[in-house]
Design an enzyme around this catalytic site. Structure first.
Site, PDB file in Angstrom:
ATOM      1  CB  SER A   6      -0.882   0.012   1.255  1.00 33.93           C
ATOM      2  OG  SER A   6      -1.558   1.245   1.401  1.00 33.93           O
ATOM      3  CE1 TYR A  13      -4.385  -2.312   5.287  1.00 34.38           C
ATOM      4  CE2 TYR A  13      -3.516  -0.126   4.800  1.00 34.38           C
ATOM      5  CZ  TYR A  13      -4.043  -1.329   4.370  1.00 34.38           C
ATOM      6  OH  TYR A  13      -4.234  -1.546   3.025  1.00 34.38           O
TER       7      TYR A  13
END
Length: 293
Positions: free
Chosen positions: A186, A199
């Site tokens: 990501s 995360y």
């Protein structure tokens, strides 16, 4: 002048206010529905005869990759949570419509034994394994570091990191020269948001995993790469505990002015799995709408 597509207006640039009660999010509750390439992706045989396993393959990025892989000629197994059965069945139908074999495997990647079994079921059903896509992920919005419970921390780490180790370790004996492992990292790995601190930590760890494993497996002819998406319209987004106003403007802060759609990620995964990328390993491929890594 050639008839080209304006990337700013290809897909929606704002969304109705919405939320979902809990993770995992479900596709049918989203407005508008994400574009997974159902009507647009056209294969050219780049993955003909190969077998792929995709964790989190029922919806979002995973579904788009499953559709593209099938239309490129691969048999596709997808791992999904039991509560995502409807999404998984829809994805499997799209795989079989492409003339390929589909396998849906319900379970939780936080369980080591399940991860091993998922790999073995894939190999037994398809007769081998050529492509492993490590895509399953979990996130939630955090209101300060003190708000993260050990239970939530454990869920993020086991879903996003432990499962990668377990699936890869189980798959390794079945992989061979020409095989490919692809991780979904990501932009959060490089530009972390405070509300996604746990995360983002896992996504940064996935980058290290990808680069180290590429060095480890290169001598065996196995390539390892990652895709680093920016803001992509998937069920994970409305199911994240964000204010509805934030959902409405999701992706508006990118240079292209909008969120991406899962269909816009799929060609990156096809490229990395195909022979077009035979000299690409240890790479982090950004698909971010112009946001820099």
């Amino acid at each position: 002048m050639a008839d080209t597509t304006d990337p700013r207006s290809e897909h929606p640039d704002e969304f109705p206010k919405q939320s979902q009660d809990s993770q995992p999010g479900l596709t049918h509750q989203m407005s508008p529905a994400p574009d997974h390439g159902e009507k647009t992706y056209r294969g050219t045989g780049k993955l003909e005869g190969r077998c792929a396993l995709i964790s989190g393959g029922d919806s979002g990025i995973g579904r788009a990759v499953a559709i593209a892989y099938a239309r490129e000629g691969a048999d596709v197994a997808i791992i999904h949570l039991p509560e995502e059965e409807a999404d998984a069945a829809s994805t499997a139908e799209l795989i079989t419509e492409a003339g390929r074999r589909a396998l849906t495997i319900a379970g939780d990647v936080r369980d080591e034994g399940f991860c091993r079994d998922a790999v073995e079921r894939t190999v037994t059903t398809f007769g081998g394994l050529d492509i492993l896509v490590l895509n399953a992920s979990y996130q939630d919005d955090r209101d300060g570091i003190e708000s993260i419970t050990t239970e939530e921390w454990d869920r993020v780490m086991r879903t996003n990191l432990y499962s990668m180790l377990w699936l890869t370790a189980a798959a390794r004996p079945h992989l061979h020269d020409g095989s490919s492992i692809i991780t979904t990292s990501s932009i959060q790995a490089f530009n972390p948001s405070p509300g996604l601190i746990d995360y983002a930590m896992t996504k940064a760890a996935q980058v290290a995993f990808t680069k180290a494993l590429a060095q480890d497996l290169g001598e065996a002819g196995i390539r390892v790469n990652a895709v680093a998406p920016g803001p992509i319209w998937t069920p994970l987004i409305p199911a994240t505990d964000w204010p509805e106003e934030k959902i409405a403007q999701f992706g508006a802060d990118t240079p292209l002015g909008r969120a991406g759609q899962p269909a816009e990620l799929a060609p990156a995964y096809v490229y990395l799995a195909s022979d077009d990328a035979t000299y690409v390993s240890g790479a982090i491929l950004p698909v971010t709408g112009g946001k820099p890594l």
